[in-house]
Design a protein around this motif. Structure first.
Motif, mmCIF file in Angstrom:
data_model
loop_
_atom_site.group_PDB
_atom_site.id
_atom_site.type_symbol
_atom_site.label_atom_id
_atom_site.label_comp_id
_atom_site.label_asym_id
_atom_site.label_seq_id
_atom_site.Cartn_x
_atom_site.Cartn_y
_atom_site.Cartn_z
ATOM 1 N N ASP B 54 0.835 -1.202 0.000
ATOM 2 C CA ASP B 54 0.000 0.000 0.000
ATOM 3 C C ASP B 54 0.868 1.250 0.000
ATOM 4 O O ASP B 54 0.641 2.193 -0.763
ATOM 5 C CB ASP B 54 -0.897 0.025 1.241
ATOM 6 C CG ASP B 54 -1.945 -1.042 1.187
ATOM 7 O OD1 ASP B 54 -3.041 -0.747 0.732
ATOM 8 O OD2 ASP B 54 -1.644 -2.190 1.589
ATOM 9 N N THR B 159 -6.813 -1.146 4.498
ATOM 10 C CA THR B 159 -8.025 -0.362 4.274
ATOM 11 C C THR B 159 -8.956 -0.453 5.473
ATOM 12 O O THR B 159 -9.583 0.538 5.866
ATOM 13 C CB THR B 159 -8.753 -0.858 3.012
ATOM 14 O OG1 THR B 159 -7.821 -0.897 1.945
ATOM 15 C CG2 THR B 159 -9.900 0.051 2.649
ATOM 16 N N GLY B 225 -9.077 -1.401 -3.697
ATOM 17 C CA GLY B 225 -8.604 -1.129 -2.352
ATOM 18 C C GLY B 225 -9.308 -1.933 -1.285
ATOM 19 O O GLY B 225 -8.762 -2.149 -0.202
ATOM 20 N N GLY B 230 -4.286 -0.617 -2.400
ATOM 21 C CA GLY B 230 -4.984 0.398 -3.169
ATOM 22 C C GLY B 230 -5.900 1.135 -2.239
ATOM 23 O O GLY B 230 -5.918 0.873 -1.041
ATOM 24 N N GLY B 231 -6.669 2.063 -2.776
ATOM 25 C CA GLY B 231 -7.593 2.788 -1.919
ATOM 26 C C GLY B 231 -7.684 4.243 -2.301
ATOM 27 O O GLY B 231 -7.180 4.649 -3.360
ATOM 28 N N GLU B 303 -14.726 6.295 0.317
ATOM 29 C CA GLU B 303 -13.454 6.272 -0.396
ATOM 30 C C GLU B 303 -13.543 6.959 -1.743
ATOM 31 O O GLU B 303 -12.632 7.701 -2.122
ATOM 32 C CB GLU B 303 -12.989 4.829 -0.592
ATOM 33 C CG GLU B 303 -12.247 4.293 0.594
ATOM 34 C CD GLU B 303 -11.312 3.190 0.195
ATOM 35 O OE1 GLU B 303 -10.118 3.342 0.414
ATOM 36 O OE2 GLU B 303 -11.781 2.166 -0.344
#
Lengths: 87, 347, 110, 100
Positions: B54, B159, B225, B230-231, B303
């Motif tokens: 991440d 996340t 994510g 990811g995110g 998000e």
């Protein structure tokens, strides 16, 4: 991890380290920028090799982001730092 | 063979500080910035080696991409400012002198310098000692997080921590970003660049190819994510890169975006985050305690909004000032005349 | 002792170099770079602390903290850069210097 | 399958020297335009061979597609940015090197 991928990644990292000398030496700003461009490509290759070697798909996403943003710094350099209106 | 990876680690771990040293010792500011970009790239590789995908993603987008563009543009602005004045005065001479090799440098207060160096090394020794004394218990909070994953509504642990378990941290962080944009907007306006040359065919094609792809990848990162690296942050950073590219190419569409729309885009993420935090309370939970069944959708909604806002915020930070509004033009002319008079008096 | 823990050393060194640069260099842009180096060093140390040999043993909380840290550090960097540009605009140099010294120089020059 | 795997290995082994020679070129060539030439070899051919090798060894089709996408992106990015840098250098009146 397979020897092939790790050794290849090591070679590429050495290439980056050697390329750092070009940044330090210059002589013009564009030379340094080109070296940074080469690092981007080497980084992509390292990530792809590690992704295969470690069987870790996430690294391909990171390589994708690298490839997408590779041009950004060089474009900023060519248009802003050196480019634009001539004085 | 893991030996090669061991050498890889040693090399990377040694190159990082060396690069930092050369970066600060470099006489040329531009070279320092390029070295900093390379440092971001290598840091990203280090994150990969430390199993932090991440962070590696964020560093790839921000450290290797955005920060570079930010510094390079600032450098240009500083140089242009200096050139317009054409005066190299005492202070700058001193700065240049400082960049000379040590034997040519004027010796200034060696006692103070030695003392500072001594204090610095004592401080660092203490710090290093503390670091060594820190008990190493791998995965201190790892099992705790893993145990609660079922309630989080997502599969990615980072996340889950970011948006569920420690959601208020992220809420405050989004506010910090918003404050940064607010600060920059209240400090200056964007410099009205005279319409420079039309972007050449190469640049135009690059923009046309890359910008849609960047937006797609940003969406992909936000979506993915929930299950792996990811995110919102990474997606937002890639989105910001698209914005920076558009700003660099000086595309007319960007200038024509009404500033109200920009303001709403800046606020969207923080506002939605705050609203959902309050909504959670009104439903009956604590602050940011989503209902169990729909936690995944709540997180995805927050998000997506946050990613848009982060993208716009970072691009606005890159632009370095609030956008122009036609009515305000005269005021700027007055102000610049003012500063010129002041400078004239000062000199 | 795995080679991974070498990164601890490099984080500490980055922090030290950044601190030294922050104090020693006079150009404001270089000071910003130095502060960024310091934050990179801290991030490295935090992530090494979270490292585990197995994916399941890794502590995700520091990862999340570093992730927010990276974003905060880029936004503060951007604000600082704008401030540096403003400093140079008003004083014609991107440096911090004692005011008295500057005035003295002005008098001798005149 | 084994044949494809070995072919992929050979491709990767071919690709790495291009990167190395690109770096050597970057270090040894006399001026920016020639260094540009060295650089593009690493970008296009080196990464091309590595990607080809990895694609031959890939198990899934979507991996192959993603690898190709990454390669194409790097191609576009490097050629465009090299063009821009070279043009900026020409505008700055940096003389191309000549043997004299």
């Amino acid at each position: 991890m397979n020897w092939l991928y790790s050794t290849a990644a090591l070679c590429l990292l050495s290439a980056i380290v050697a390329g750092l000398l070009r940044i330090l030496r210059g002589p013009t700003a564009a030379d340094s920028m080109l070296a940074a461009q080469l690092f981007g490509t080497c980084g992509v290759a390292i990530l792809l090799l590690l992704s295969k070697g470690l069987d870790w798909l996430v690294l391909q996403d990171i390589a994708l982001v690298f490839a997408l943003l590779a041009a950004l710094a060089a474009v900023a350099f060519a248009l802003r730092t050196w480019g634009g209106t001539e004085r | 063979m893991t030996d090669a990876m061991g050498i890889f680690d040693i090399m990377l771990a040694l190159v990082l500080p060396w690069l930092g040293w050369r970066l600060l010792a470099s006489p040329n500011l531009f070279r320092a910035v390029v070295l900093f970009i390379s440092l971001g790239l290598l840091m990203s590789l280090a994150w990969v080696r430390l199993h932090a995908p991440d962070v590696a993603l964020a560093e790839a987008a921000i450290g290797a991409g955005l920060t570079g563009a930010l510094f390079l543009s600032a450098l240009r602005r500083l140089e242009r400012l200096r050139d317009s004045e054409r005066r190299l005065d005492y202070a700058e001479k001193r700065e240049e002198e400082q960049n000379l090799p040590p034997e040519k440098r004027r010796k200034s207060k060696p006692v103070a310098y030695v003392l500072a160096l001594f204090l610095l090394s004592v401080f660092l020794l203490l710090l290093g000692g503390a670091l060594l004394k820190t008990p190493v218990a791998p995965g201190r909070l790892g099992p705790a997080v893993a145990g609660q994953m079922g309630q989080s509504g997502v599969q990615s642990r980072v996340t889950a921590v970011l948006l569920n378990f420690r959601g208020y941290d992220t809420l405050l962080e989004v506010m910090v970003l918003f404050l940064a944009a607010l600060g920059v907007w209240s400090l200056t306006r964007v410099r009205q660049t005279p319409q420079e040359k039309v972007p050449g065919p190469v640049l135009a094609t690059l923009v046309r190819l890359l910008v849609p792809l960047m937006i797609t990848v940003a969406g992909y990162l936000v979506w993915i994510g929930s299950s792996r690296a990811g995110g919102a942050f990474q997606g937002g950073a890639v989105l910001a890169a698209a914005g920076v590219l558009l700003l660099l190419a000086n595309v007319t569409v960007v200038r024509q975006i009404p500033s109200t729309l920009l303001r709403w885009a800046l606020v969207l993420g923080p506002l939605l985050f705050l609203l959902s935090a309050v909504a959670c309370m009104s439903i009956g939970g604590n602050l940011l305690e989503y209902p169990r069944q729909s936690a995944g959708s709540w997180i995805l909604l927050i998000e997506s909004a946050t990613a848009v806002s982060i993208g716009v915020t970072l691009a606005a930070l890159y632009a370095g000032g609030r956008p122009h509004e036609p009515a305000a033009r005269e005021a700027i002319v007055d102000k610049s005349a003012d500063t010129k008079v002041k400078n004239g008096e000062g000199a | 002792m795995s080679t991974i823990f070498l990164y601890n050393f490099s984080g500490l060194a980055l922090f030290a170099i950044g601190l030294h640069g922050l104090i020693r260099s006079s150009h404001l842009l270089r000071k910003i770079l130095a502060a960024n180096l310091m934050s990179s060093g801290i991030f490295l140390i935090m992530i090494v602390g979270a490292y585990g040999p197995d994916q399941a043993l890794i502590d995700p909380v520091p990862h999340a903290m570093v992730l927010t840290g990276i974003l905060v550090s880029i936004s503060t960097t951007a604000v600082a850069l704008v401030l540096v540009c403003l400093v140079q605009e008003t004083t014609n140099r991107a440096l911090l210097l004692q005011k008295r010294k500057r005035e003295q120089r002005g008098r001798t020059d005149a | 399958m084994a044949f494809l795997h070995n072919l992929g290995t050979i491709c990767i082994l071919i690709g790495i020297p291009f990167f190395v020679s690109g770096t050597i070129g970057l270090l040894r060539f006399p001026d920016i335009y020639t260094r540009l030439h060295a650089l593009t070899k690493a970008d296009n051919v080196g990464l091309g061979f590595v990607v080809l090798g990895l694609a031959l060894q890939a198990e899934q089709w979507n991996t192959v597609a993603r690898l190709l996408l990454i390669w194409l992106l790097v191609l576009v990015a490097s050629s465009a940015s090299c063009h821009l840098v070279a043009r900026a250098a020409l505008r700055k009146k940096i003389q191309p090197w000549s043997r004299s």
